[in-house]
Design an enzyme around this catalytic site. Sequence first.
Site, PDB file in Angstrom:
ATOM      1  N   GLU A 114       3.666   0.900   2.160  1.00 43.68           N
ATOM      2  CA  GLU A 114       3.304   2.214   1.620  1.00 43.68           C
ATOM      3  C   GLU A 114       2.620   3.068   2.673  1.00 43.68           C
ATOM      4  O   GLU A 114       2.817   4.289   2.733  1.00 43.68           O
ATOM      5  CB  GLU A 114       2.387   2.025   0.408  1.00 43.68           C
ATOM      6  CG  GLU A 114       2.277   3.272  -0.437  1.00 43.68           C
ATOM      7  CD  GLU A 114       1.710   2.998  -1.817  1.00 43.68           C
ATOM      8  OE1 GLU A 114       1.804   1.842  -2.289  1.00 43.68           O
ATOM      9  OE2 GLU A 114       1.182   3.945  -2.421  1.00 43.68           O
TER      10      GLU A 114
ATOM     11  N   SER B  73       5.151   6.778  -4.420  1.00 44.57           N
ATOM     12  CA  SER B  73       5.603   5.903  -3.343  1.00 44.57           C
ATOM     13  C   SER B  73       6.770   5.070  -3.845  1.00 44.57           C
ATOM     14  O   SER B  73       6.783   4.637  -4.985  1.00 44.57           O
ATOM     15  CB  SER B  73       4.463   4.976  -2.919  1.00 44.57           C
ATOM     16  OG  SER B  73       4.959   3.886  -2.187  1.00 44.57           O
TER      17      SER B  73
ATOM     18  N   CYS C 295      -7.669  -2.074 -11.955  1.00 46.63           N
ATOM     19  CA  CYS C 295      -7.067  -3.274 -12.551  1.00 46.63           C
ATOM     20  C   CYS C 295      -8.100  -4.199 -13.191  1.00 46.63           C
ATOM     21  O   CYS C 295      -7.793  -4.906 -14.156  1.00 46.63           O
ATOM     22  CB  CYS C 295      -6.302  -4.061 -11.493  1.00 46.63           C
ATOM     23  SG  CYS C 295      -5.090  -3.036 -10.661  1.00 46.63           S
TER      24      CYS C 295
END
Lengths: 642, 167, 398
Positions: A310, A357, A567
């Site tokens: 990325e 991305s 997360c």
Amino acid sequence: MSNPTTPIHRAPLSQQHRRVITTTSPDAIGAQVSVTIDGVEAKVPFGVTILEAAKNAGVKIPTLCDHPDLDVAGVCRMCVVEVEGQRTLQPACTFPVVNAMKVNTHTRKVRMARKHVLELLLSEHCGECYSCVRNGNCELQSLAEEYGITEYSFGHPEEPMFETDESSYSVMRDMNKCIRCRRCIRTCIDIQEVGVLEAVGRSNKVTIETFEDMPLGTAVCINCGQCVNRCPVGALYAKDETDAVWAAIDDPDKHVVIQTAPAPRSAMGELFGLEPGTPVTFEMNTALRRAGFDKVFDTNFTADLTIIEEGTELILRLYKALVEKDESIALPQFTSCSPGWVKYLEHFYPEYLPNASSAKSPQQMFGALIKTYYAEKLGFDPEKIVSVALMPCSAKKFECNRPEMRDSGYQDVDFGLTTRELGKMFKEAGLHVPSLPKSDFDDPFGSATGSGVIFGATGGVMEAALRTVIELVTGEKVESIYDHGDIIPVRGFEGVKYAELTIPKVGPVPEIVAHLVPNWDWLNGATLKVAVAHGTANAKKVMDDIKAGGKFSECHFIEFMACPGGCLGGGGQPIPTSADIRAARARAIYSEDSAYAVRKSHENPAVLATYGEFLTEGPCGHKSHKLLHTEYTARGKHMPQA
Amino acid sequence: MATTTLQQDQLRTEVEALVEKLGPGRSSLIPILADVKRRFHAIDSETMQTIADVLDIHPVEVYSVASFYAFLHGAPEGQFVVRLCGTLSCDFAGKDAVADALKAELGIDFDQTTDDGLFTLEWASCVGMCDQGPALLVNDDVHTRVTPESAREILAACRAAAVAKEG
Amino acid sequence: MPATIETKGNALTYETIEAEAGLKAALAMSRADLVDAVRDSDLKGRGGAGFPTGMKWGFCAAEKADQKYIICNADEGEPGTFKDRVILTRFADLVFEGMTIGGRAIGASLGIIYLRAEYTYLRPHLVEVIQRRRAAGLLGHDVCGVEGFDFDILVAMGAGAYVCGEETALIESLEGFRGEPRNRPPFPVVAGLLNNPTVVNNVETLASVAAIFAKGADWFKTFGTDKSTGYKLFSISGDCDKPGVYEFPWGITVADLLKEVGGEGAKAVQIGGASGVCVPARDFARALAFEDIPTGGSVMVIGPERDILDVAENFLDFFVEESCGQCTPCRLGNVQMLEAVKLLKKGECPPAFLANVKALGATMQVASKCGLGQTSPSAFLSILEGFGDEIANRAPSA
């Protein structure tokens, strides 16, 4: 910008703040007010609720619809108390202390009210504790026990009235157990701004439904599971795939591998009674092997790989936009490792998909590599590999079933297991994780860096990316710019973070990307503008700003996470959740990062080996694109007529 | 079928015109829903999503609000919504006989719509005509001291009006 | 105008109030004196709750805000109540006068009349009255030539929900939400419509305000009793010869009221609507007033042949239909009371269950989130209390 857990616009304005300040006595604001709770006097700040005052006084008042992340609702009536001078009982969660008052929290009227509320809820709550996913961790069950409910004074339903909605890959809905606390609604509308659930109908016929009561799998649900995390009972739960995983483990023919993500590792201990924020990473490796998994891999490996892919993609976009002046390049680049965020983008801002991305999430990159690189390297038949991922996430179940996630020639990841599911498996196997000896991850994907670990927290992907970009571009260690390499401006729980980094100097182009850019001169002195948003309500703020051509439209790179906290607050994590719990998990993650010897993705030896042996064209090369990059689906928010 | 559905772009134009008239905020939601219901006898999925989009709220919120109010729920209704008051004074005055007559005459039960899409039959809570019951509403019009006979006459008048409109 | 004209009754004091006399008197007073005058009259809300109007206005007037509202609650939904319909039909000007005076007193520039959907047939009339008042300079810019006093009124419609008669549910409805009552505090006078200070008054309260300013607070106090000043409209219906809207003095006994309307021989009278109390014949000496049986004026006469449990069932059906469903006690409690009544009708109600439901009713009265759940047990409990013999002596069904 506001904290993601400061709710948006749903509640009446008068209820949007947990402290209610009236204006008739402005000189009282900030003053201390006397409140006597059960005969014990205390001084509290003007305007706090009775519930907060009681907490400080060490008096427990039961609640059900109240949740620290949400606007007050005041609907369950569990927290009602007697306030001297008031004819009716008052809900402690919303009643403000604005003048001296006497409160009694366990008079006969109050005890009767609590008993009645629980008995009424039980008169409608169809399901038995034994077979319920929340057995042992259910707020209704706990209160029934605490408040001495011994009979169903108003009956108990024998037959379920509703069919469970199992249409989604991720979130299951069982209205038979719903207590109409409205937490899921407040979560989905206020915290996530997705707006899938609302109260429908009136009176005892009120149910919580999707638009036109369509199956959840068809609605614009992004699978983030935040509703599951906040449901006090078993009305909402993530799909349970443990039976299928056991079946794979039991099958001698199958080679069952599991990758584990950092966020579950900082929270798994909570399922075994440990304080939030006590990591059990290496004990868990042992537990996994004893449970029967053949290999235990560290998702941090592909987290690092994601950074390389990325980061390279970002460099290429910037080069094309700034040097080649290609106007078709979409900037800012958005991260794409959060499948809840990806689906949110696909539904609500599909015109911005080019900004996402193309790199897959670490989970999915790993899936593709395991059934190709790993299978080749170690001589396994990919057909016999069952690839499992331990994730803090409920949306990963949707992600691994996306039709395009089959670049290995097979379904790349077979199961995305939540922290809670794996905890259940460990318990079934009698494995008390915290007391097991520690052991390492398996090679060839065993090595990890601190950069991979911090993916679990909001701002972590950004920090990992910046550590790599800064070092690759400047040729200097990031520690020379940020103490210990800790990029503090992108850390923390503020809903939207914004930072600017000016590149002080440039060095030579490192080998890994040397074939892609001739030099770094074009970045010398450039100011990189980045932002971090967590919780989709904050994502919405940023996206609306971008649409309107505001400050965020001029950013180069933005990290988006669907879940508040990142997360570590995912829909698959242990229940309950709160800002304190998420902060504790974040502390564990950042301290793990500090302890790593290697803390930058581009220094991960396993990653470098992978490029050397397998992805030989380098990052964003042909093979990378095939296995590690993906495409998205413009879904739009229109819901088809049933 | 009594309901009319509009093409997407025409629907959007209609909703935007209503918002123009009533204001852009959520406060216009109920008047918009009432207007749609009155004209089209239903509030369908497309309409709710368009309203949600124009008012910048979620479709499920539109659905939720419509479902709360007795006069707004989105299910398709007949051209004439007949609401018979079921509360005490009208009950004392003989609402049961009127209810039976309406059901017999229309061939449907309460909360149903006739096949020709003309009539929907519903119960209403006290409509404020307690001194002159049994009372019933046909759309916005109130009828008092209703008997089984006058109920049949009311229905007949509705049918005649519908035919006249068609012609 | 439809059948509303037919409502009979006796002579109403409203008929004697000179149009705009109240408004003109009020506009000649200082704003502070307006609130004092209403306080002085001891007018209590005519919708049923009976909150002192002067106090409500005073709280709101004290708030500093750029925008305030005065709302006329014309959601008249209480079973057996129809006096507001009559006032709006015959004395709409008085109501709007009262709103205008209220706007002046509290500092509101906008009044809203929230009219229940069931009264849509009244809307054209109300709109026409408002337009006429605007044309006459009684609404709009510089009302009655008073510089700086802008006040206008708009009509908003309900959509079929009894609970929207509760002031915070009404406000929620105006904001485009489900009609679910809010947590209080804060009260609407501090944070109401769109978070602005808002006064919500009943139709009859506002008409009384106009009368008070037309003829004076002292005049108003010549009617009624010590704690229940002024004159009151009562909606009488049910088993009586002459149902209609009557003006009776506060303090009238049930017995005397029944004589007036031809309802002697009744076995019970339901006072205050479905959310009121069922008064058995032996208590007919009791008075209708805030001192004894408070009421918004709904009186339903229950004849001697009626089954009192049918009455209970009718009211509980009503509450099961109309509860907003937000809070646990009301959402799930009304159906329990209804179940108990159904079992009692069959003579099959287990005593333990009945005891539980009675206790539940008491809990609902103190733990429900709003007045609906707090009063829905009243009829049921008062019927159990007042008609124990009739209920107990039912033979179990064959």
